[in-house]
Design a protein around this motif. Structure first.
Motif: not given
Length: 76
Positions: A1-21, A43-51
């Motif tokens: 489990m990874i806990v990250i506070a607001r504004g510290n790049g959760k979507n960026g982390l998730i987008s990169g990991l999901a794209d790699y997976f 939910a669309e934010t990560s998909v839009k970033e990778v797209y």
């Protein structure tokens, strides 16, 4: 489990990991990634970033992925 506070790049982390997976580099064929969030916009934010990243690097990325605004698939 990874806990990250607001504004510290959760979507960026998730987008990169999901794209790699889903990439051939991960080495697991047919690996699926689903994004779950409190709202559809979130939910669309990560998909839009990778797209957008794939669109900016089309010539290289088309060898490894196919993508639309709703689904991104890695080739194996």
């Amino acid at each position: 489990m990874i806990v990250i506070a607001r504004g510290n790049g959760k979507n960026g982390l998730i987008s990169g990991l999901a794209d790699y997976f889903i990439s051939p580099g991960h080495g697991i064929e047919g690996y699926n990634v689903d994004v779950v969030a409190n709202s559809e916009d979130q939910a669309e934010t990560s998909v839009k970033e990778v797209y957008n990243m794939k669109e900016k690097n089309k010539n290289f990325m088309k060898t490894f992925f196919s993508w639309t605004k709703t689904k991104i698939t890695g080739y194996y």
